[in-house]
Motif scaffolding. Structure first.
Motif, PDB file in Angstrom:
ATOM      1  N   HIS A   6       1.324  -1.377  -0.094  1.00  0.00           N
ATOM      2  CA  HIS A   6       0.338  -0.223  -0.236  1.00  0.00           C
ATOM      3  C   HIS A   6       1.082   1.306   0.285  1.00  0.00           C
ATOM      4  CE1 HIS A   6      -3.912  -1.908   1.587  1.00  0.00           C
ATOM      5  NE2 HIS A   6      -2.863  -2.738   0.812  1.00  0.00           N
ATOM      6  N   ASN A   7       0.162   2.449  -0.903  1.00  0.00           N
ATOM      7  CA  ASN A   7       1.391   3.487  -0.382  1.00  0.00           C
ATOM      8  C   ASN A   7       1.334   4.410  -0.073  1.00  0.00           C
ATOM      9  OD1 ASN A   7      -0.981   4.568  -1.516  1.00  0.00           O
ATOM     10  ND2 ASN A   7      -0.346   6.220  -3.114  1.00  0.00           N
ATOM     11  N   THR A   8       2.096   4.600   0.853  1.00  0.00           N
ATOM     12  CA  THR A   8       2.099   6.024   1.773  1.00  0.00           C
ATOM     13  C   THR A   8       1.731   7.190   1.482  1.00  0.00           C
ATOM     14  OG1 THR A   8       4.558   6.383   1.943  1.00  0.00           O
ATOM     15  CG2 THR A   8       3.553   4.919   3.312  1.00  0.00           C
ATOM     16  N   TYR A   9       0.784   8.100   1.515  1.00  0.00           N
ATOM     17  CA  TYR A   9      -0.012   9.400   1.341  1.00  0.00           C
ATOM     18  C   TYR A   9       0.240  10.330   2.418  1.00  0.00           C
ATOM     19  CZ  TYR A   9      -4.383   8.316   2.632  1.00  0.00           C
ATOM     20  OH  TYR A   9      -4.903   8.566   3.737  1.00  0.00           O
ATOM     21  N   SER A  10       0.148  11.863   1.828  1.00  0.00           N
ATOM     22  CA  SER A  10      -0.046  12.387   2.695  1.00  0.00           C
ATOM     23  C   SER A  10      -1.646  13.392   2.912  1.00  0.00           C
ATOM     24  CB  SER A  10       1.274  13.858   3.119  1.00  0.00           C
ATOM     25  OG  SER A  10       0.557  14.931   3.919  1.00  0.00           O
ATOM     26  N   VAL A  46      -4.100  10.395  -2.000  1.00  0.00           N
ATOM     27  CA  VAL A  46      -5.314   8.953  -1.375  1.00  0.00           C
ATOM     28  C   VAL A  46      -4.227   8.087  -1.503  1.00  0.00           C
ATOM     29  CG1 VAL A  46      -7.607  10.895  -2.198  1.00  0.00           C
ATOM     30  CG2 VAL A  46      -6.712   7.923  -4.133  1.00  0.00           C
ATOM     31  N   PRO A  47      -5.434   6.802  -0.350  1.00  0.00           N
ATOM     32  CA  PRO A  47      -4.229   5.625  -0.537  1.00  0.00           C
ATOM     33  C   PRO A  47      -4.985   4.852  -1.332  1.00  0.00           C
ATOM     34  CG  PRO A  47      -5.850   5.700   1.689  1.00  0.00           C
ATOM     35  CD  PRO A  47      -6.134   7.325   0.653  1.00  0.00           C
ATOM     36  N   PHE A  48      -3.892   4.143  -1.643  1.00  0.00           N
ATOM     37  CA  PHE A  48      -3.963   3.073  -2.964  1.00  0.00           C
ATOM     38  C   PHE A  48      -4.312   2.129  -2.042  1.00  0.00           C
ATOM     39  CE2 PHE A  48      -3.680   0.347  -6.399  1.00  0.00           C
ATOM     40  CZ  PHE A  48      -3.091  -0.703  -6.248  1.00  0.00           C
ATOM     41  N   LEU A  49      -4.914   0.699  -2.436  1.00  0.00           N
ATOM     42  CA  LEU A  49      -5.233  -0.483  -1.937  1.00  0.00           C
ATOM     43  C   LEU A  49      -5.481  -1.139  -3.080  1.00  0.00           C
ATOM     44  CD1 LEU A  49      -7.989   0.891   0.637  1.00  0.00           C
ATOM     45  CD2 LEU A  49      -5.757   0.530   1.392  1.00  0.00           C
ATOM     46  N   ASP A  50      -4.671  -2.869  -2.479  1.00  0.00           N
ATOM     47  CA  ASP A  50      -5.076  -3.695  -3.257  1.00  0.00           C
ATOM     48  C   ASP A  50      -5.843  -5.076  -2.999  1.00  0.00           C
ATOM     49  OD1 ASP A  50      -3.728  -6.388  -4.427  1.00  0.00           O
ATOM     50  OD2 ASP A  50      -3.231  -5.022  -5.794  1.00  0.00           O
ATOM     51  N   SER A  51      -6.888  -5.510  -3.016  1.00  0.00           N
ATOM     52  CA  SER A  51      -7.184  -6.952  -2.829  1.00  0.00           C
ATOM     53  C   SER A  51      -6.074  -7.715  -2.037  1.00  0.00           C
ATOM     54  CB  SER A  51      -9.056  -6.588  -3.046  1.00  0.00           C
ATOM     55  OG  SER A  51      -8.688  -6.753  -4.329  1.00  0.00           O
ATOM     56  N   ASP A  52      -6.465  -8.284  -2.393  1.00  0.00           N
ATOM     57  CA  ASP A  52      -4.826  -8.929  -3.547  1.00  0.00           C
ATOM     58  C   ASP A  52      -4.075  -9.206  -2.219  1.00  0.00           C
ATOM     59  OD1 ASP A  52      -6.051 -10.497  -5.903  1.00  0.00           O
ATOM     60  OD2 ASP A  52      -4.454 -10.224  -7.193  1.00  0.00           O
ATOM     61  N   LEU A  87     -13.707  -0.559   1.204  1.00  0.00           N
ATOM     62  CA  LEU A  87     -14.508  -0.603   0.273  1.00  0.00           C
ATOM     63  C   LEU A  87     -15.193   0.618   1.934  1.00  0.00           C
ATOM     64  CD1 LEU A  87     -16.938  -1.660  -1.742  1.00  0.00           C
ATOM     65  CD2 LEU A  87     -15.233   0.518  -2.524  1.00  0.00           C
ATOM     66  N   ASP A  88     -15.434  -0.233   3.188  1.00  0.00           N
ATOM     67  CA  ASP A  88     -16.143   0.631   3.987  1.00  0.00           C
ATOM     68  C   ASP A  88     -14.650   1.756   4.865  1.00  0.00           C
ATOM     69  OD1 ASP A  88     -18.105  -0.256   4.137  1.00  0.00           O
ATOM     70  OD2 ASP A  88     -17.710  -1.520   5.141  1.00  0.00           O
ATOM     71  N   GLU A  89     -13.804   1.320   4.313  1.00  0.00           N
ATOM     72  CA  GLU A  89     -12.088   2.095   5.179  1.00  0.00           C
ATOM     73  C   GLU A  89     -12.102   3.851   3.926  1.00  0.00           C
ATOM     74  OE1 GLU A  89      -8.620   0.078   4.742  1.00  0.00           O
ATOM     75  OE2 GLU A  89      -9.502  -1.391   6.896  1.00  0.00           O
ATOM     76  N   GLU A  90     -11.052   4.301   4.634  1.00  0.00           N
ATOM     77  CA  GLU A  90     -11.518   5.587   4.313  1.00  0.00           C
ATOM     78  C   GLU A  90     -11.187   5.333   2.319  1.00  0.00           C
ATOM     79  OE1 GLU A  90      -8.181   9.842   4.084  1.00  0.00           O
ATOM     80  OE2 GLU A  90      -7.737   7.800   5.590  1.00  0.00           O
ATOM     81  N   LYS A  91     -11.879   6.665   1.964  1.00  0.00           N
ATOM     82  CA  LYS A  91     -11.873   6.508  -0.203  1.00  0.00           C
ATOM     83  C   LYS A  91     -10.382   6.830  -0.248  1.00  0.00           C
ATOM     84  CE  LYS A  91     -14.734   9.688   0.814  1.00  0.00           C
ATOM     85  NZ  LYS A  91     -15.562  10.212   1.936  1.00  0.00           N
ATOM     86  N   GLY A  92     -10.558   5.766  -1.653  1.00  0.00           N
ATOM     87  CA  GLY A  92      -8.762   5.311  -2.046  1.00  0.00           C
ATOM     88  C   GLY A  92      -9.342   4.907  -3.178  1.00  0.00           C
TER      89      GLY A  92
END
Length: 195
Positions: A6-10, A46-52, A87-92
């Motif tokens: 996952h990326n880090t972002y400000s 915004v955050p990058f998330l990857d389900s895998d 999907l329920d976490e912070e938008k990204g």
């Protein structure tokens, strides 16, 4: 374990955009969901998330190991649970596995709580991107190209149900792909707006 992180972002970065819903990237393996998703998340701040990656982290196993030990139906159940949680976490920006959008429950969940964007790539582009990788459990067959073609033909009509589409042609730079996605998302003010 995969190299996907996952990326880090400000969250206080002023990107000039406001994201109202999670953007869920869907499409075939090799379409560029992870690379383009990271670029899009960075552009929007915004955050990058990857389900895998989330599934691998929770199981402490790779996707191929999960497929081998527990089978595809078990994996698909866990995948739905993880997508729902993300999907329920912070938008990204959420990158999903190639089969995630095929499940009716996942498509409904994504439509209700986010927006789906299909990264559409031609079969030859996909093949060129995945043919030298051994990380795709569905392609561990005697004829991986034929398997990929069959998956492609079966899945394209389902991916076509996505809310938005962006062409991934294999020659376009990631930054240009991100430009395409931003332009497509801006057509949906309920999803993305300029500040």
């Amino acid at each position: 374990m995969s190299e996907i992180k996952h990326n880090t972002y400000s969250s206080d970065a002023d990107t000039g955009f406001e994201l109202h819903k999670t953007v869920v990237l869907v499409g075939m393996m090799g379409a560029g969901k992870t690379a383009v998703g990271r670029g899009l998340a960075a552009r929007l701040g915004v955050p990058f998330l990857d389900s895998d990656a989330e599934i691998e982290s929770a199981a402490n196993m790779t996707i191929p190991e999960i497929f081998e030990r527990d089978g595809e139906p078990f994996f698909r159940t866990k995948e739905s649970q993880v997508i729902g949680r993300l999907l329920d976490e912070e938008k990204g920006i959420l990158s999903t596995g190639g089969g995630a959008f095929l499940a009716d429950t996942n498509r409904m969940m994504i439509t209700e709580r986010g927006v789906s964007v299909w990264l559409r790539a031609d079969l030859n582009v996909l093949w060129n991107r995945v043919k030298h990788k051994d990380t795709r459990p569905l392609l561990r067959t005697s004829d991986p190209y034929a398997t990929l073609r069959a998956l492609y033909e079966a899945r394209v009509p389902v991916y076509a149900q996505a809310d938005l589409t962006a062409q991934s042609d294999g020659e376009t730079a990631i930054e240009t792909m991100v430009d395409r996605l931003v332009a497509a998302l801006l057509t949906r003010p309920d999803v993305l707006e300029r500040k």
